[in-house]
Design a protein around this motif. Sequence first.
Motif, PDB file in Angstrom:
ATOM      1  N   VAL A 195      -5.230  -3.830  -4.068  1.00 20.91           N
ATOM      2  CA  VAL A 195      -4.302  -3.907  -5.198  1.00 20.91           C
ATOM      3  C   VAL A 195      -3.097  -2.983  -5.018  1.00 20.91           C
ATOM      4  O   VAL A 195      -1.962  -3.367  -5.347  1.00 20.91           O
ATOM      5  CB  VAL A 195      -5.013  -3.607  -6.536  1.00 20.91           C
ATOM      6  N   PHE A 196      -3.315  -1.774  -4.490  1.00 18.73           N
ATOM      7  CA  PHE A 196      -2.172  -0.865  -4.363  1.00 18.73           C
ATOM      8  C   PHE A 196      -1.284  -1.237  -3.183  1.00 18.73           C
ATOM      9  O   PHE A 196      -0.071  -0.989  -3.217  1.00 18.73           O
ATOM     10  CB  PHE A 196      -2.660   0.578  -4.279  1.00 18.73           C
ATOM     11  N   SER A 197      -1.852  -1.829  -2.136  1.00 22.93           N
ATOM     12  CA  SER A 197      -1.006  -2.345  -1.042  1.00 22.93           C
ATOM     13  C   SER A 197      -0.139  -3.493  -1.549  1.00 22.93           C
ATOM     14  O   SER A 197       1.044  -3.589  -1.215  1.00 22.93           O
ATOM     15  CB  SER A 197      -1.876  -2.816   0.119  1.00 22.93           C
ATOM     16  N   ALA A 198      -0.737  -4.371  -2.360  1.00 24.71           N
ATOM     17  CA  ALA A 198       0.036  -5.477  -2.936  1.00 24.71           C
ATOM     18  C   ALA A 198       1.127  -4.957  -3.858  1.00 24.71           C
ATOM     19  O   ALA A 198       2.247  -5.494  -3.878  1.00 24.71           O
ATOM     20  CB  ALA A 198      -0.900  -6.424  -3.689  1.00 24.71           C
ATOM     21  N   LEU A 199       0.820  -3.915  -4.636  1.00 23.93           N
ATOM     22  CA  LEU A 199       1.836  -3.336  -5.521  1.00 23.93           C
ATOM     23  C   LEU A 199       2.997  -2.776  -4.710  1.00 23.93           C
ATOM     24  O   LEU A 199       4.171  -3.004  -5.038  1.00 23.93           O
ATOM     25  CB  LEU A 199       1.209  -2.228  -6.381  1.00 23.93           C
ATOM     26  N   SER A 245       1.382   5.337  -5.381  1.00 24.93           N
ATOM     27  CA  SER A 245       0.432   4.310  -4.927  1.00 24.93           C
ATOM     28  C   SER A 245      -0.111   4.653  -3.545  1.00 24.93           C
ATOM     29  O   SER A 245      -1.320   4.521  -3.283  1.00 24.93           O
ATOM     30  CB  SER A 245       1.113   2.935  -4.890  1.00 24.93           C
ATOM     31  N   GLY A 246       0.771   5.095  -2.655  1.00 26.34           N
ATOM     32  CA  GLY A 246       0.316   5.494  -1.321  1.00 26.34           C
ATOM     33  C   GLY A 246      -0.632   6.678  -1.368  1.00 26.34           C
ATOM     34  O   GLY A 246      -1.623   6.727  -0.621  1.00 26.34           O
ATOM     35  N   ALA A 247      -0.357   7.629  -2.257  1.00 23.40           N
ATOM     36  CA  ALA A 247      -1.247   8.791  -2.391  1.00 23.40           C
ATOM     37  C   ALA A 247      -2.621   8.375  -2.898  1.00 23.40           C
ATOM     38  O   ALA A 247      -3.648   8.896  -2.443  1.00 23.40           O
ATOM     39  CB  ALA A 247      -0.611   9.806  -3.340  1.00 23.40           C
ATOM     40  N   ILE A 248      -2.657   7.436  -3.840  1.00 21.65           N
ATOM     41  CA  ILE A 248      -3.947   6.960  -4.358  1.00 21.65           C
ATOM     42  C   ILE A 248      -4.748   6.292  -3.249  1.00 21.65           C
ATOM     43  O   ILE A 248      -5.957   6.544  -3.101  1.00 21.65           O
ATOM     44  CB  ILE A 248      -3.716   5.988  -5.527  1.00 21.65           C
ATOM     45  N   VAL A 249      -4.099   5.459  -2.438  1.00 21.78           N
ATOM     46  CA  VAL A 249      -4.796   4.807  -1.328  1.00 21.78           C
ATOM     47  C   VAL A 249      -5.350   5.851  -0.363  1.00 21.78           C
ATOM     48  O   VAL A 249      -6.507   5.770   0.081  1.00 21.78           O
ATOM     49  CB  VAL A 249      -3.855   3.831  -0.598  1.00 21.78           C
ATOM     50  N   ALA A 250      -4.533   6.858  -0.022  1.00 19.67           N
ATOM     51  CA  ALA A 250      -4.980   7.900   0.909  1.00 19.67           C
ATOM     52  C   ALA A 250      -6.184   8.652   0.369  1.00 19.67           C
ATOM     53  O   ALA A 250      -7.142   8.930   1.095  1.00 19.67           O
ATOM     54  CB  ALA A 250      -3.828   8.859   1.200  1.00 19.67           C
TER      55      ALA A 250
END
Length: 542
Positions: free
Chosen positions: A183-187, A300-305
């Motif tokens: 979801v965050f990559s899509a965002l 968003s990138g920080a959340i994925v990491a």
Amino acid sequence: MAYQAPHEAAARTAERASGRLEPTADGHAGTIAKQTEDEHGARQTPGDFLRTCAQLWPLVAGLAFGRAGLIVASYGSYTSTDEGIFTDGAMLVALSVLAVFFVVISVGKVSLGKRVTNAAMRICIALEAFALVALATPELAEINNQAVRFALSALCTLVSSATIYYWLRRARGTGTIVAALFVFSALILSEVEIYLCTLLPVAVGNLVATVLVLVQYPCMLWARKRTQPHDIAAGASQSNDYFGFTKTMIQSKQFLAATAIGIGVLSVVIGLLRGYPSGEAIAFTPVTRAAYGLLTVGISGAIVALVLHGRQRVLTVGIFIVMELLACLALVAYAAFPDMLDIGAVFTTTLNALMVAFTWYVVIAFMSYGWRDPYYYAIAGWLVWLGCRAIARMALLGSFDLVPNETLMNALMGSCIVVSAQVIFVQFLNIARRDVQEQEQQNARQESVLVKIMGLDEHESLADVRQASMKHNAEEMGRQFLLSDREMEVLSLYALGYTQKRVAEELYITPGTAHAHIKRIYAKTGLHSRQEILDYMQQYTS
């Protein structure tokens, strides 16, 4: 390739289903390198896992293009916080239609098959592309028909929502890490596309978005040939994230209500902030528009990491703290810079984007473990979050001229932020307390079994001890493979050597029902005989 005994393969399946994670020395869940195994049991590095997740790119692209088409058409590519009545007003019309489908699904207990969903998806993509082209046409011809524009915005909002549901539905059955990455990559991808469209004339941006919307067609085909999200072994969901909650508490009305209230109340704040203070949209400057995009992509990138490194709690308490902090920063910025409202709009629109991804994540969790059709949970999420946001925005737009009181509105938004935080955090504390209680009960049961096995209970016969031990093992397998209570009862008796007929007699069910339960047990565990069940119990549950 080395031979794998059936119970060894089943054990790895159980680890993925049960939610076990290996803790590191600092007490946190291990990183991906310590969590994941490939199909042969070898450890995966973070790079291996990300290469596996590269199989998700058709789904990521499809979801991103579906959302971007909606934002370009009905939100004006976020050149301002939104397009006012053409955004939230159109959303209310679309939600009215979706509410009808919601009632049909819930009351009629309808379950949509693959053929129906695929056909509906193809139609919705075509209609989304049509709406984008039609909205570009008045710009090219310099025609300004507000009624037609509103109707097209409502149509685009409805059908693009349906395309988003389709992509979320394809991700059901996965776990926390894959869902968050998805979801965050899509965002992030959609935000890049939307920003690029702001650099183009409106009509050209619409046509570019149209082309990308149509790319969803090949994405549907490519997605079928790739590894499916539920087949990616990406560690497991912890009991303190949404996927862990829904596995064990999906039927808890209290949890469902708390989630809805927390999201709904914060959505009211978003609706008011997007039109601060009078309800009208706030225009961005080129600098603040870029700042919004960078802030959204950065968070968003920080959340994925963080999720990739085992910090899954960021998607429960953490993300609510971030969103409520953004709401507070928006309020402060609006008050500090009354002549430059676009500064506060940076935080407001970032908050809105994060709520989009978070709602996607929660919808996938409930789709994965809910007992209703996946579209039930998707529409419910839209009704709560977008419904509350749109109603608040339209109410502000219609009432500000009558009661132009900014202090009252600030107090209302502050109160809503507090209520949202309290509802969510109290519910998380209740869940943590229940986890402790369940662990204590499990320890007590294990201690009771140990006492019987060691012969410390003089009143227990050997048969009683064996039966108690087998019941304990069946309950352990039940937790690992998500068996129902009845299936665990059947499993404990079947593992004791009872025939299907005797199992039926003991549980007062028909032999056919007992046979059906045993078939489901084999299907869920991946085991194929009574002996394999006993071998598994001896190695992994005793």
